[in-house]
Design an enzyme around this catalytic site. Structure first.
Site, PDB file in Angstrom:
ATOM      1  N   MET A 204      -6.442  45.284  55.499  1.00 44.76           N
ATOM      2  CA  MET A 204      -5.930  44.702  56.747  1.00 44.76           C
ATOM      3  C   MET A 204      -7.057  43.885  57.376  1.00 44.76           C
ATOM      4  O   MET A 204      -8.128  44.428  57.653  1.00 44.76           O
ATOM      5  CB  MET A 204      -5.538  45.801  57.756  1.00 44.76           C
ATOM      6  CG  MET A 204      -4.371  46.649  57.344  1.00 44.76           C
ATOM      7  SD  MET A 204      -2.789  45.782  57.491  1.00 44.76           S
ATOM      8  CE  MET A 204      -1.773  46.896  56.483  1.00 44.76           C
ATOM      9  N   HIS A 205      -6.837  42.604  57.584  1.00 40.75           N
ATOM     10  CA  HIS A 205      -7.891  41.845  58.262  1.00 40.75           C
ATOM     11  C   HIS A 205      -7.386  40.637  59.043  1.00 40.75           C
ATOM     12  O   HIS A 205      -8.175  39.922  59.642  1.00 40.75           O
ATOM     13  CB  HIS A 205      -8.945  41.391  57.257  1.00 40.75           C
ATOM     14  CG  HIS A 205      -8.523  40.210  56.440  1.00 40.75           C
ATOM     15  ND1 HIS A 205      -7.754  40.336  55.331  1.00 40.75           N
ATOM     16  CD2 HIS A 205      -8.742  38.883  56.602  1.00 40.75           C
ATOM     17  CE1 HIS A 205      -7.528  39.137  54.827  1.00 40.75           C
ATOM     18  NE2 HIS A 205      -8.103  38.242  55.580  1.00 40.75           N
TER      19      HIS A 205
END
Ligand code: UD1
Length: 363
Positions: A204-205
């Site tokens: 997740m970024h």
């Protein structure tokens, strides 16, 4: 001598050009120059990939850290100097990152023919910086190299010239195929004490997921929920670490039991984890494609995707950040009722060959 200048700047870019040098060398009279802008700069986000792929850049622009606009301005200025020196016959840009847009503008302003690899993808979501990068790169390109059907449809809808559009497949899959033995020999499962098909892999970024406190708290809740059922491996992007620290949530994340919170992994290790995961939770673009190629269930927590064939053909599914809905899909995966998924056309490991075949006929 025909000179090709390929510009890369980030982790997902490096992964898409791994076979360019080898394939270019099969053509007499071709000279390939790889330029690394330095948008991604540290060992774990950049250098390790060049080592693994044996892909030494010929030029490094050393872009300083800074705002997207300042980085784009720097890259354009430095590339112009390089273009004036090298006088390339064609420039190739890949993907949708800020370096892609900057290099496309530099090529256009210097009058150099431009090819865009991974052309035509659209999320139709203008809150994503990548969407503008794609549109600008395509608008300025003379050669549009397409990975999937939606790319063809979008470029046709935008009335791009038919002769500019080339359906070549996906160079990211080329890399998975070419480096399959090295991926297989990674010992990351042993290192992380993970058993095949008995862990979940998460990345997740995206700013929309991790840039505010509410998003991070939702993520925390999701991770705790998944970890109650399966071990979870989460290689964390520097952007996510930075925001976790900013909001004082880093310690709460690292304390979750059953969660393995690791630094960004090298390519071989990460691909081995993709292959052996029970399923994947992500907000990434490229991982949707890699999981589709391997037939691994992938739940992409985004409202849209620029890679719709991963959903219509592959093993990817889009979901909102809603715990009930995510739980229901996970239950399908656990019960074995989740869709199986196939592989989109031309994702066969030969896209780079097709790109150079087109180049050999056009430059
Ligand atoms: C960029 C791309 C995104 C891609 C992602 C993959 C754009 C607009 N976005 O996002 O499409 O999915 O790369 O990684 O180009 N940082 C490090 N080390 C590095 C690189 C970055 O610590 O080697 C830090 C930066 O200082 C910054 C943050 O990570 O604070 C974000 O980096 P940036 O290059 O702006 O974009 P990404 O979020 O990685």
């Amino acid at each position: 001598m025909k000179r090709i200048l390929t510009v890369v700047g980030t982790r997902p870019n490096f992964i898409k050009v791994t076979r360019f040098r080898e394939v270019a060398s099969r053509y007499a009279g071709y000279e390939l120059h790889i330029v690394h802008t330095g948008q991604h700069y540290d060992d774990k986000m950049a250098d390790v990939f060049f080592r693994q792929f044996n892909l030494v850049p010929d030029h490094f622009l050393n872009t300083p850290q800074g705002s997207p606009a300042s980085q784009i301005a720097f890259i354009i200025t430095e590339l112009e100097k390089l273009i004036l020196k090298l006088k390339p016959d064609v420039m190739l840009v890949v993907g949708d990152v800020n370096s892609t847009m900057a290099a496309a503008i530099a090529a256009n302003k210097c009058g150099v023919k431009l090819g865009h690899v991974e052309s035509g993808l659209r999320s139709f979501d203008r809150t994503m910086p990548e969407e503008y990068n794609r549109i600008v790169a395509d608008e300025l390109s003379d050669l549009l190299f397409v990975t999937e059907q939606s790319g063809l449809d979008n470029l046709n809808a935008e009335r791009k010239p038919k002769e500019a559009i080339h359906f070549v497949g996906n160079t990211m899959i080329d890399t998975m195929v070419a480096f399959a033995p090295q991926i297989e020999s990674s010992d990351i499962l042993e290192q992380l004490n993970a058993a095949s098909k008995n862990y979940v892999l998460m990345t997740m970024h995206r700013p929309a997921t991790v840039d505010d406190e509410t998003g991070l708290k939702k993520l925390l809740e999701l991770i705790k929920d998944v970890c109650a059922q399966y071990p979870l491996i989460f290689p964390v992007h520097p952007r996510t670490v930075a925001t976790l620290k900013k909001f004082g949530l880093h310690d709460e994340f690292t304390a979750i039991s059953n969660l393995t919170f690791v630094e960004p992994l090298d390519y071989f290790a990460f691909q081995k984890l993709v292959k052996h995961a029970k399923f994947i939770l992500t907000d990434s673009g490229g991982i949707q494609e890699e999981s589709t190629f391997l037939g691994v269930p992938c739940l992409t927590l985004r409202p849209n995707t620029e890679r719709p064939s991963t959903v219509t053909i592959g093993s990817n599914e889009l979901l909102p950040f809603d715990l009930q809905m995510i739980r229901a899909r996970i239950a399908d995966i656990v019960a074995g009722t989740y869709k199986k998924g196939g592989i989109p056309p031309l994702w066969d490991g030969k896209a780079t060959e097709r790109i150079f075949d087109v180049l050999s006929k056009t430059i």
